[in-house]
Design a protein around this motif. Structure first.
Motif, PDB file in Angstrom:
ATOM      1  N   GLY A   1       0.811  -1.212   0.000  1.00 34.10           N
ATOM      2  CA  GLY A   1       0.000   0.000   0.000  1.00 34.10           C
ATOM      3  C   GLY A   1       0.845   1.262   0.000  1.00 34.10           C
ATOM      4  N   PHE A   2       2.121   1.121   0.369  1.00 37.75           N
ATOM      5  CA  PHE A   2       3.034   2.261   0.376  1.00 37.75           C
ATOM      6  C   PHE A   2       3.218   2.845  -1.029  1.00 37.75           C
ATOM      7  CE2 PHE A   2       7.394   3.631  -0.526  1.00 37.75           C
ATOM      8  CZ  PHE A   2       7.494   4.730   0.316  1.00 37.75           C
ATOM      9  N   GLU A   3       3.290   1.999  -2.033  1.00 42.87           N
ATOM     10  CA  GLU A   3       3.576   2.444  -3.402  1.00 42.87           C
ATOM     11  C   GLU A   3       2.548   3.454  -3.923  1.00 42.87           C
ATOM     12  OE1 GLU A   3       6.411   1.603  -4.576  1.00 42.87           O
ATOM     13  OE2 GLU A   3       6.890  -0.062  -3.267  1.00 42.87           O
ATOM     14  N   PRO A   4       1.252   3.117  -3.933  1.00 41.57           N
ATOM     15  CA  PRO A   4       0.294   4.115  -4.416  1.00 41.57           C
ATOM     16  C   PRO A   4       0.202   5.337  -3.507  1.00 41.57           C
ATOM     17  CG  PRO A   4      -0.858   2.160  -3.646  1.00 41.57           C
ATOM     18  CD  PRO A   4       0.600   1.839  -3.649  1.00 41.57           C
ATOM     19  N   GLU A   5       0.353   5.131  -2.197  1.00 39.08           N
ATOM     20  CA  GLU A   5       0.272   6.265  -1.273  1.00 39.08           C
ATOM     21  C   GLU A   5       1.375   7.280  -1.563  1.00 39.08           C
ATOM     22  OE1 GLU A   5       0.489   7.413   3.473  1.00 39.08           O
ATOM     23  OE2 GLU A   5       0.969   5.360   2.864  1.00 39.08           O
ATOM     24  N   ILE A   6       2.604   6.831  -1.634  1.00 39.16           N
ATOM     25  CA  ILE A   6       3.709   7.771  -1.836  1.00 39.16           C
ATOM     26  C   ILE A   6       3.661   8.363  -3.243  1.00 39.16           C
ATOM     27  CG2 ILE A   6       5.533   6.191  -2.616  1.00 39.16           C
ATOM     28  CD1 ILE A   6       5.919   9.015  -0.044  1.00 39.16           C
ATOM     29  N   THR A   7       3.224   7.592  -4.225  1.00 37.03           N
ATOM     30  CA  THR A   7       3.110   8.104  -5.591  1.00 37.03           C
ATOM     31  C   THR A   7       2.123   9.263  -5.652  1.00 37.03           C
ATOM     32  OG1 THR A   7       3.654   5.934  -6.511  1.00 37.03           O
ATOM     33  CG2 THR A   7       2.536   7.489  -7.971  1.00 37.03           C
ATOM     34  N   VAL A   8       0.951   9.086  -5.051  1.00 36.22           N
ATOM     35  CA  VAL A   8      -0.064  10.153  -5.053  1.00 36.22           C
ATOM     36  C   VAL A   8       0.421  11.357  -4.261  1.00 36.22           C
ATOM     37  CG1 VAL A   8      -2.373  10.781  -4.242  1.00 36.22           C
ATOM     38  CG2 VAL A   8      -2.022   8.627  -5.442  1.00 36.22           C
ATOM     39  N   LYS A   9       0.987  11.127  -3.087  1.00 39.29           N
ATOM     40  CA  LYS A   9       1.405  12.246  -2.245  1.00 39.29           C
ATOM     41  C   LYS A   9       2.536  13.047  -2.885  1.00 39.29           C
ATOM     42  CE  LYS A   9      -0.374  10.475   2.091  1.00 39.29           C
ATOM     43  NZ  LYS A   9      -0.096  10.070   3.464  1.00 39.29           N
ATOM     44  N   VAL A  10       3.448  12.385  -3.569  1.00 39.79           N
ATOM     45  CA  VAL A  10       4.527  13.089  -4.275  1.00 39.79           C
ATOM     46  C   VAL A  10       3.956  13.866  -5.456  1.00 39.79           C
ATOM     47  CG1 VAL A  10       6.522  12.678  -5.783  1.00 39.79           C
ATOM     48  CG2 VAL A  10       6.423  11.621  -3.529  1.00 39.79           C
ATOM     49  N   ALA A  11       3.052  13.241  -6.207  1.00 37.33           N
ATOM     50  CA  ALA A  11       2.449  13.909  -7.366  1.00 37.33           C
ATOM     51  C   ALA A  11       1.637  15.127  -6.943  1.00 37.33           C
ATOM     52  CB  ALA A  11       1.564  12.932  -8.137  1.00 37.33           C
ATOM     53  N   LYS A  12       0.874  14.999  -5.858  1.00 35.17           N
ATOM     54  CA  LYS A  12       0.037  16.108  -5.399  1.00 35.17           C
ATOM     55  C   LYS A  12       0.873  17.280  -4.890  1.00 35.17           C
ATOM     56  CE  LYS A  12      -4.131  14.287  -5.879  1.00 35.17           C
ATOM     57  NZ  LYS A  12      -5.458  14.814  -5.826  1.00 35.17           N
ATOM     58  N   ARG A  13       2.086  16.990  -4.434  1.00 37.37           N
ATOM     59  CA  ARG A  13       2.985  18.069  -3.999  1.00 37.37           C
ATOM     60  C   ARG A  13       3.743  18.679  -5.178  1.00 37.37           C
ATOM     61  NH1 ARG A  13       5.444  17.199   1.824  1.00 37.37           N
ATOM     62  NH2 ARG A  13       3.607  16.400   2.876  1.00 37.37           N
ATOM     63  N   ARG A  14       3.493  18.135  -6.346  1.00 40.23           N
ATOM     64  CA  ARG A  14       4.121  18.624  -7.586  1.00 40.23           C
ATOM     65  C   ARG A  14       5.641  18.626  -7.500  1.00 40.23           C
ATOM     66  NH1 ARG A  14      -0.155  23.268  -9.493  1.00 40.23           N
ATOM     67  NH2 ARG A  14      -1.923  21.859  -9.512  1.00 40.23           N
TER      68      ARG A  14
END
Length: 107
Positions: free
Chosen positions: A32-45
């Motif tokens: 579950g770490f993979e999608p979580e960190i991917t979204v959070k990094v993307a949302k922080r641009r």
């Protein structure tokens, strides 16, 4: 969901600047770490770089742990964190942009 063009977010090689990863609250364990960190990094641009790696896949008999259940969990994580995580404000004009805040190594 993320507007990132990634080949495979689940290969596990990720490099972060220390202050970046320490500023992101992590809730998930296991895959579950993979999608979580991917979204959070993307949302922080933050800048994301995808580099090549050599990779040999394993069979289930050899210890492969990812299965359909993990794919469903990843999809749920992308949707869940995509909705929960606010979008960061874009960089101010004239402010230097960092293109190497995050490196994601992919095949």
């Amino acid at each position: 969901m993320t507007n990132l063009n990634l080949t495979d977010m689940k290969t596990c090689y990720k490099i972060f600047r220390r202050e970046i990863i320490q500023s992101i609250p992590i809730e998930e364990n296991r895959f579950g770490f993979e999608p979580e960190i991917t979204v959070k990094v993307a949302k922080r641009r933050l800048g994301v770089y995808e580099g090549g790696i050599s990779y040999a896949g394993r069979a289930y008999e050899e210890g492969k742990k990812i299965c359909l259940k993990e794919d469903v969990r990843a999809l749920w994580g992308l949707v869940n964190y995509g909705i929960k995580q606010p979008v960061a404000k874009p960089a101010v004009m004239g402010e230097p942009t960092r293109t190497a805040d995050v490196a994601v190594r992919q095949p």
